[in-house]
Motif scaffolding. Structure first.
Motif, PDB file in Angstrom:
ATOM      1  N   THR A   4       0.814  -1.209   0.000  1.00  0.00           N
ATOM      2  CA  THR A   4       0.000   0.000   0.000  1.00  0.00           C
ATOM      3  C   THR A   4       0.849   1.262   0.000  1.00  0.00           C
ATOM      4  OG1 THR A   4      -0.176   0.002   2.397  1.00  0.00           O
ATOM      5  CG2 THR A   4      -1.906  -1.131   1.191  1.00  0.00           C
ATOM      6  N   THR A   5       0.260   2.309  -0.541  1.00  0.00           N
ATOM      7  CA  THR A   5       0.874   3.631  -0.587  1.00  0.00           C
ATOM      8  C   THR A   5      -0.188   4.652  -0.200  1.00  0.00           C
ATOM      9  OG1 THR A   5       2.358   2.990  -2.379  1.00  0.00           O
ATOM     10  CG2 THR A   5       1.950   5.336  -2.109  1.00  0.00           C
ATOM     11  N   THR A   6       0.202   5.627   0.593  1.00  0.00           N
ATOM     12  CA  THR A   6      -0.705   6.705   0.963  1.00  0.00           C
ATOM     13  C   THR A   6      -0.132   8.018   0.444  1.00  0.00           C
ATOM     14  OG1 THR A   6      -1.414   5.519   2.944  1.00  0.00           O
ATOM     15  CG2 THR A   6      -1.835   7.894   2.890  1.00  0.00           C
ATOM     16  N   PHE A   7      -0.979   8.767  -0.241  1.00  0.00           N
ATOM     17  CA  PHE A   7      -0.587  10.059  -0.813  1.00  0.00           C
ATOM     18  C   PHE A   7      -0.943  11.186   0.150  1.00  0.00           C
ATOM     19  CE2 PHE A   7      -1.767   7.354  -4.442  1.00  0.00           C
ATOM     20  CZ  PHE A   7      -0.571   7.346  -5.130  1.00  0.00           C
ATOM     21  N   ASN A   8      -0.210  12.277   0.084  1.00  0.00           N
ATOM     22  CA  ASN A   8      -0.522  13.479   0.847  1.00  0.00           C
ATOM     23  C   ASN A   8      -1.741  14.134   0.194  1.00  0.00           C
ATOM     24  OD1 ASN A   8      -0.569  16.347   1.438  1.00  0.00           O
ATOM     25  ND2 ASN A   8       1.408  16.032   2.431  1.00  0.00           N
ATOM     26  N   ARG A   9      -2.852  14.175   0.928  1.00  0.00           N
ATOM     27  CA  ARG A   9      -4.112  14.709   0.381  1.00  0.00           C
ATOM     28  C   ARG A   9      -3.976  16.153  -0.098  1.00  0.00           C
ATOM     29  NH1 ARG A   9      -8.679  12.957   4.786  1.00  0.00           N
ATOM     30  NH2 ARG A   9      -8.042  10.781   4.940  1.00  0.00           N
ATOM     31  N   ASP A  10      -3.314  16.971   0.692  1.00  0.00           N
ATOM     32  CA  ASP A  10      -3.185  18.389   0.359  1.00  0.00           C
ATOM     33  C   ASP A  10      -2.268  18.603  -0.843  1.00  0.00           C
ATOM     34  OD1 ASP A  10      -4.880  19.157   2.454  1.00  0.00           O
ATOM     35  OD2 ASP A  10      -3.202  19.189   3.869  1.00  0.00           O
ATOM     36  N   LEU A  11      -1.130  17.949  -0.840  1.00  0.00           N
ATOM     37  CA  LEU A  11      -0.173  18.097  -1.925  1.00  0.00           C
ATOM     38  C   LEU A  11      -0.775  17.694  -3.269  1.00  0.00           C
ATOM     39  CD1 LEU A  11       2.782  18.625  -2.851  1.00  0.00           C
ATOM     40  CD2 LEU A  11       3.208  16.209  -2.405  1.00  0.00           C
ATOM     41  N   TRP A  12      -1.506  16.576  -3.290  1.00  0.00           N
ATOM     42  CA  TRP A  12      -2.072  16.048  -4.540  1.00  0.00           C
ATOM     43  C   TRP A  12      -3.505  16.532  -4.768  1.00  0.00           C
ATOM     44  CZ3 TRP A  12       1.148  14.228  -7.933  1.00  0.00           C
ATOM     45  CH2 TRP A  12       2.361  13.691  -7.505  1.00  0.00           C
ATOM     46  N   GLN A  13      -4.052  17.327  -3.858  1.00  0.00           N
ATOM     47  CA  GLN A  13      -5.412  17.859  -3.963  1.00  0.00           C
ATOM     48  C   GLN A  13      -6.428  16.741  -4.190  1.00  0.00           C
ATOM     49  OE1 GLN A  13      -4.973  20.773  -7.087  1.00  0.00           O
ATOM     50  NE2 GLN A  13      -3.947  22.205  -5.741  1.00  0.00           N
ATOM     51  N   LEU A  14      -6.394  15.745  -3.311  1.00  0.00           N
ATOM     52  CA  LEU A  14      -7.280  14.590  -3.412  1.00  0.00           C
ATOM     53  C   LEU A  14      -8.544  14.823  -2.601  1.00  0.00           C
ATOM     54  CD1 LEU A  14      -4.571  11.810  -3.074  1.00  0.00           C
ATOM     55  CD2 LEU A  14      -5.768  12.529  -5.160  1.00  0.00           C
ATOM     56  N   ASN A  15      -9.694  14.530  -3.207  1.00  0.00           N
ATOM     57  CA  ASN A  15     -10.977  14.738  -2.550  1.00  0.00           C
ATOM     58  C   ASN A  15     -11.721  13.455  -2.233  1.00  0.00           C
ATOM     59  OD1 ASN A  15     -10.860  17.629  -2.688  1.00  0.00           O
ATOM     60  ND2 ASN A  15     -11.207  17.427  -4.877  1.00  0.00           N
ATOM     61  N   PHE A  50       2.571   3.241 -12.270  1.00  0.00           N
ATOM     62  CA  PHE A  50       3.485   4.381 -12.166  1.00  0.00           C
ATOM     63  C   PHE A  50       2.896   5.634 -12.811  1.00  0.00           C
ATOM     64  CE2 PHE A  50       6.974   1.023 -11.902  1.00  0.00           C
ATOM     65  CZ  PHE A  50       6.960   1.029 -10.513  1.00  0.00           C
ATOM     66  N   ALA A  51       2.135   5.461 -13.885  1.00  0.00           N
ATOM     67  CA  ALA A  51       1.469   6.614 -14.509  1.00  0.00           C
ATOM     68  C   ALA A  51       0.486   7.242 -13.518  1.00  0.00           C
ATOM     69  CB  ALA A  51       0.766   6.195 -15.795  1.00  0.00           C
ATOM     70  N   LEU A  52      -0.259   6.412 -12.792  1.00  0.00           N
ATOM     71  CA  LEU A  52      -1.180   6.935 -11.776  1.00  0.00           C
ATOM     72  C   LEU A  52      -0.411   7.653 -10.667  1.00  0.00           C
ATOM     73  CD1 LEU A  52      -3.885   7.204 -10.247  1.00  0.00           C
ATOM     74  CD2 LEU A  52      -3.458   4.909  -9.327  1.00  0.00           C
ATOM     75  N   ILE A  53       0.644   7.036 -10.189  1.00  0.00           N
ATOM     76  CA  ILE A  53       1.419   7.623  -9.090  1.00  0.00           C
ATOM     77  C   ILE A  53       1.992   8.988  -9.476  1.00  0.00           C
ATOM     78  CG2 ILE A  53       3.555   7.357  -7.745  1.00  0.00           C
ATOM     79  CD1 ILE A  53       2.901   4.324  -7.673  1.00  0.00           C
ATOM     80  N   LEU A  54       2.430   9.119 -10.706  1.00  0.00           N
ATOM     81  CA  LEU A  54       3.063  10.366 -11.146  1.00  0.00           C
ATOM     82  C   LEU A  54       2.081  11.417 -11.661  1.00  0.00           C
ATOM     83  CD1 LEU A  54       6.151   8.857 -12.977  1.00  0.00           C
ATOM     84  CD2 LEU A  54       6.086   9.927 -10.713  1.00  0.00           C
ATOM     85  N   ASP A  55       0.877  11.005 -11.995  1.00  0.00           N
ATOM     86  CA  ASP A  55      -0.100  11.939 -12.563  1.00  0.00           C
ATOM     87  C   ASP A  55      -0.496  12.990 -11.526  1.00  0.00           C
ATOM     88  OD1 ASP A  55      -2.734  13.020 -13.624  1.00  0.00           O
ATOM     89  OD2 ASP A  55      -2.162  11.632 -15.216  1.00  0.00           O
ATOM     90  N   LYS A  56      -0.534  14.249 -11.931  1.00  0.00           N
ATOM     91  CA  LYS A  56      -0.890  15.342 -11.023  1.00  0.00           C
ATOM     92  C   LYS A  56      -2.379  15.360 -10.708  1.00  0.00           C
ATOM     93  CE  LYS A  56       2.949  18.276 -12.324  1.00  0.00           C
ATOM     94  NZ  LYS A  56       3.379  19.529 -12.947  1.00  0.00           N
ATOM     95  N   GLN A  57      -3.193  14.766 -11.578  1.00  0.00           N
ATOM     96  CA  GLN A  57      -4.644  14.722 -11.375  1.00  0.00           C
ATOM     97  C   GLN A  57      -5.081  13.260 -11.257  1.00  0.00           C
ATOM     98  OE1 GLN A  57      -6.101  16.989 -14.718  1.00  0.00           O
ATOM     99  NE2 GLN A  57      -5.945  18.898 -13.574  1.00  0.00           N
ATOM    100  N   LYS A  58      -4.781  12.667 -10.119  1.00  0.00           N
ATOM    101  CA  LYS A  58      -5.006  11.248  -9.905  1.00  0.00           C
ATOM    102  C   LYS A  58      -6.476  10.843 -10.036  1.00  0.00           C
ATOM    103  CE  LYS A  58      -0.982  10.905  -6.910  1.00  0.00           C
ATOM    104  NZ  LYS A  58      -0.123  11.040  -8.043  1.00  0.00           N
ATOM    105  N   GLU A  59      -7.383  11.642  -9.497  1.00  0.00           N
ATOM    106  CA  GLU A  59      -8.803  11.307  -9.570  1.00  0.00           C
ATOM    107  C   GLU A  59      -9.294  11.342 -11.016  1.00  0.00           C
ATOM    108  OE1 GLU A  59     -10.125  12.657  -5.118  1.00  0.00           O
ATOM    109  OE2 GLU A  59      -9.701  14.216  -6.583  1.00  0.00           O
ATOM    110  N   LYS A  60      -8.828  12.277 -11.783  1.00  0.00           N
ATOM    111  CA  LYS A  60      -9.183  12.353 -13.203  1.00  0.00           C
ATOM    112  C   LYS A  60      -8.590  11.152 -13.953  1.00  0.00           C
ATOM    113  CE  LYS A  60      -8.916  15.441 -17.175  1.00  0.00           C
ATOM    114  NZ  LYS A  60      -8.447  16.722 -17.680  1.00  0.00           N
TER     115      LYS A  60
END
Length: 77
Positions: A4-15, A50-60
């Motif tokens: 598992t990996t957890t992203f920083n919600r604020d940095l990646w603007q995840l909702n 890796f494309a998902l991990i690097l993408d700036k708009q992960k939800e999109k």
């Protein structure tokens, strides 16, 4: 084995999510949403991961690239 990996919600603007799990042997990607739901995507190769991990708009990325082309299975958390 699921890693598992957890992203920083604020940095990646995840909702809607901030954690994913990946099993490279089975090519499964789990996305853990804030509401407690989990979606599992099948046939996810490492280049797609890796494309998902690097993408700036992960939800999109999930909506436009993963959901239309990969089998999705909802999993109750």
């Amino acid at each position: 084995m699921l890693r598992t990996t957890t992203f920083n919600r604020d940095l990646w603007q995840l909702n809607s999510f901030d954690s994913i799990g990946y099993d490279k042997e089975k090519l499964l990607l789990d996305i853990y949403f804030f509401d407690g739901n989990t979606l599992q995507f099948h046939s996810i190769t490492e280049d797609i991961l890796f494309a998902l991990i690097l993408d700036k708009q992960k939800e999109k990325f999930i909506e436009e690239k993963l959901k239309p082309t990969h089998l999705i299975e909802p999993i109750n958390a």
